[in-house]
Every structure is written in structure tokens, then in C-alpha cells.
Design a protein around this motif. Structure first.
Motif: not given
Length: 487
Positions: A25, A277, A295, A346, A350, A395, A399
Motif C-alpha cells: 500500500l 497514481d 496499479n 491495494r 486506493l 495512502v 500517492k
């Protein structure tokens, strides 16, 4: 006296699967490919599914919070296993509505220009000189002792010791300093200086010495560098006997110099690139969130390992070596399945976290105006998605999201609340924006002190202390009023 007692404790223990998910993560998109390649190399039971056709429907995985305590499955090796558990020819592209795969450029490597490094350029210049073997070794040692900024921080006596021990070269301070003076003539100008003052003087002395402004600039750097740094311009004017206009030209001449001559060469080979991301698009007032396609890698459990496990399951297990083989294959299959589960989890975490942030700051993502940011802390999002605060923090801290008005770290959208005179709660980002505008529009000959900025904010309805204003100013990397002064 020794004594034995029994004691019960309630402890929270993370399973290997949870630990793996937590680590994944935290990994940003830019590093995920490398992490997956490492896993593929370490575990032969895991395969890159993009090399094969995968058309079976995707198995649904519920959202899991790694910080929630649940019973560890460490004893699972003693249970019966079915090969079907490991067959996962999932088509990850079924998540297409959430992942941005239409831009194939995301999967391409970003080219980096091949060029000589800072030290290689200096070495090339040294190679062109007609030097004795001893002089060359001394020069080589000096170049190797420079830091990335181009400064020689190592004392001359230490360089002499280095040469004696590593190169078996016996020299003295005079010879080293003579060689240092030669290297200080190399490009870029200012290289090999031992401090800022020497660095600036080397650059100024390479300019036209008949120019009066250059001569005065050398005078300032030699004798009044401290006053120049602290912007005590009135003292410099008095000492040099110049007026404000002349001093402005002198200061501009000094400001053209490079205080870190090695910096450009040292950074040249580095790749300064942020891969977002998430992507947020504004479609006629409706925000659409997608997760970067990187991802959602296409991974699957190896078919050959599944067949191998199935074969071992059907054979007689009385043999010790056969049992060890079954255990090894089963361990690799478990590890592959756990990794695929962690990657899927994950992705979902996200998306869930970013979607909650987008909904919370909807007005901001529509306009890009910092004043539209609402006060938001980690707990607000954690409560919204029913996960632990630490999960949201993992997160937010690593990110990035790409919007129509820039790419931002998620952490930048979180801020504390400040109450206005009317009782309304606003984000401290709004106060920082006002401070930034006030400082940008101030008279640079008389910049606004923190006390004056505090008064301006009070007039606008934001009652905060002067030390808070100073804290916000420092957070925005804005110096104090005296250092913002210009002629």
C-alpha cells in the motif's frame, strides 16, 4: 527468589498477509513495477498474466483494513488444499471503469539523456592538461573529494593524508593548493571552492575586471558578504560610497552567480518525474476518478506449478523428500495467491480512499481554487471509508493525483480548521493563500512584517496569533520581511 506466574494479554498481531499488504500500500505507482518484478523473480509460482490470454471473470474481493485484527492463518499449512484455490486466470481489465488504461504511454519507460556526469566533465578537463604523474594524482584526488555542489569541503591536510595512504604519493600543502588553483579554473566557474565566498570570487574574477560594477561586486563579496546576505543594504551603500541605483546593479551582478556550480551537473543524470497514481477529469461539472493502469497488473498463479501440486497430491506421501517437495510447492502457491490478493486489495483501498477524498473536496477539484478546500483531517476520511487512520495515512503520504490544474500529493489536501470571526470553519490553506497573495503584492522596498500580516488577516476576519502567521510563512518557504527586501 524465582517465581513462575501465568498471565493473559490481549495483543494485536498482524499476519504475514497483512504485513505484505501494508508494504504494498505504501509503494507508489512509480515503484510498483519494480516490486512486482522482484516478486516474479523470487517466486516461480507467480506469472505475468499479460503474456497469456485471461478471459475468466474476476473474483470479487471484499475491502479489508490491514489494521483490523483478525485471526492469523499461520497454521493453514496443516489443512487440506485444493488445486482449484490457486487457479486464478483473472482478467484484471474488468476493473476498466476504475483504471485508466487508455494511455499506453504510461507503460513506456521515460528516456533519460545520456551525458557525462559532473565529475566526468572535470576529469576530462584534467586529462587535457600537461601534468606530471604526481600532479595528475593530486588533481584526481581533489576532483574525487568534491561534493555534489562542487565544493571542496575536505581540509587540505586530510587530502595529503589520503594521497599518502591510498596513492602512496607524498606531497605538501603548497603543491595541493597549486593544483587546486588549476582546478578552480575549470568549468563550470566556481568549482573547487572551499566556501561560498571563495566560490563567488572565483566567478567574479573570471569576468571583465575593467567593469566598475564587477570591481564593486568583488569588494562586496570580499568585505561585506555577511551584510549582503542579511540585506543590510544601507550599510553597504555607506561603506562603498554608492547610491541605491549603483548598489542595485552591483547586487544584480552578484545574484547572477551560481552558489552551487556543481549542482547542475550532479542533477543532470537524475530522473525528476512524478507518475500520478490517480487521474481526476471534469466532465461538464461531473468528476470522474480513474486509477493509473500500472496499479492493475495482470498476475496469475503458474499453471505448471498447479499441475505439479496436483501430481504430488496424487502420489504417495510417505517418503520424506516427497513431503518436502509438496510443502515447497504449496508454500510457493500460497505466496503467489497472497501476493495477487494483496495487489487486488491495494487497488480497491486506493480507489476507495481517493474517491472519499474527491467527494469530500468536490468543489476544490472542480475549480482548483485553494480557497475551496475544506478543513480535512485523516480521521474524516478514515471514518468515511470505515478504515483505520494509519491506512489512510499510508495512502496520503505516498500517492499523487493528476488534475486539470496540476499534479498533487494527496497529503496536501489535508489541513486543520480555523474559525473565522463569523464562526465559520475554514481550512488553514485558505489563510496561507491570503498570506501568499499579501506577500506577493507587498512593496519589496518595505516588506510586510509578521505583525502587519497578522493585522491584515484580522481585518479579513481571521483571528490568529503572530507566531501562527510565522509558522505558515515558514511552511511556504517564505523568508522574514528583512530578507525579502529589494532595492
Amino acid at each position: 527468589m524465582l517465581k513462575q506466574t501465568l498471565q493473559q494479554k490481549l495483543l494485536q498481531k498482524l499476519s504475514p498477509q497483512q504485513i505484505q499488504f501494508i508494504k504494498l500500500l505504501q509503494v507508489p505507482t512509480a515503484s510498483l513495477d519494480t516490486r512486482i518484478k522482484e516478486e516474479l523473480e523470487e517466486n516461480p509460482a507467480l506469472e505475468d498474466g499479460s503474456l497469456a490470454n485471461m478471459n475468466d471473470p474476476v473474483e470479487e474481493y471484499p475491502d479489508k483494513d490491514p489494521d483490523e485484527n483478525f485471526e492469523s492463518s499461520d497454521d493453514s499449512y496443516d489443512e487440506e488444499f485444493s488445486v482449484e484455490e490457486y487457479i486464478q486466470e483473472d482478467d484484471f481489465n474488468d476493473y476498466g471503469s476504475n483504471y485508466s488504461n487508455d494511455d499506453e504511454d504510461d507503460r513506456k519507460e521515460i528516456p533519460i539523456a545520456i551525458q557525462d556526469s559532473f565529475f566526468e566533465k572535470l576529469q576530462n578537463q584534467l586529462d587535457l592538461l600537461a601534468l606530471s604523474e604526481k600532479e595528475y594524482l593530486v588533481g584526481n584526488q581533489i576532483i574525487g573529494s568534491l561534493d555534489d555542489d562542487g565544493y571542496l569541503r575536505r581540509p587540505i591536510p586530510s587530502l595529503i593524508d589520503d594521497l599518502a595512504f591510498s596513492q602512496n604519493v607524498i606531497t605538501d600543502e603548497k603543491e595541493v593548493e597549486e593544483m587546486l588553483e588549476i582546478i578552480q579554473e575549470f568549468e563550470p566557474a566556481g568549482i573547487g571552492a572551499r566556501n561560498l565566498q571563495e566560490c563567488l570570487l572565483i566567478q567574479l574574477r573570471k569576468k571583465d575586471q575593467s567593469n566598475l560594477i564587477v570591481k564593486k561586486a568583488i569588494q562586496v563579496v570580499e568585505n561585506y558578504l555577511d551584510e549582503f546576505i542579511k540585506k543590510h543594504y544601507d550599510k553597504i551603500e555607506k561603506q562603498l560610497g554608492v547610491n541605491s541605483e549603483e548598489l542595485r546593479e552591483i547586487i544584480n551582478e552578484i545574484l547572477k552567480l551560481n552558489p552551487k556550480p556543481g549542482d547542475s551537473g550532479a542533477v543532470a543524470g537524475k530522473q525528476l518525474h512524478v507518475i500520478p497514481d490517480f487521474h481526476i477529469m471534469n466532465n461538464d461539472g461531473i468528476l470522474h476518478l480513474t486509477l493509473n493502469g500500472r496499479n492493475a497488473p495482470e498476475l496469475r498463479v503458474s499453471r505448471s506449478y498447479q499441475d505439479m501440486f496436483e501430481h504430488y497430491e496424487k502420489t504417495e506421501k510417505s517418503d520424506k523428500k516427497m513431503k518436502e517437495a509438496v510443502q515447497f510447492v504449496k508454500q510457493k502457491l500460497d505466496s503467489a495467491k497472497w501476493f495477487i490478493d494483496a495487489i487486488k486489495q491495494r487497488q480497491q483501498t486506493l480507489l476507495k480512499t481517493m474517491n472519499a477524498i474527491m467527494e469530500y473536496q468536490y468543489d476544490y477539484f472542480l475549480t482548483g481554487d485553494d480557497r475551496m478546500l475544506k478543513p480535512m483531517i485523516l480521521k474524516d476520511i478514515a471514518d468515511k471509508i470505515e478504515m483505520d487512520i494509519s491506512t489512510v495515512s499510508r495512502v496520503a503520504n505516498s500517492k499523487y493525483v493528476q488534475t486539470e490544474f496540476g499534479t498533487f500529493l494527496l497529503k496536501s489536501f489535508f489541513s486543520e480548521a480555523i474559525q473565522t470571526d463569523s464562526g465559520e470553519e475554514v481550512s488553514n490553506k485558505e489563510v496561507k493563500k491570503i498570506l501568499e497573495e499579501c506577500i506577493a503584492n507587498e512593496d519589496k522596498r518595505k516588506p510586510l512584517a509578521d505583525e502587519k500580516l497578522t493585522d491584515i488577516l484580522k481585518e479579513k476576519g481571521y483571528t490568529i496569533a503572530r507566531r501562527t502567521v510565522a509558522k505558515y510563512r515558514e511552511a511556504m518557504n517564505i523568508p522574514v520581511a528583512r530578507l525579502r527586501k529589494e532595492l
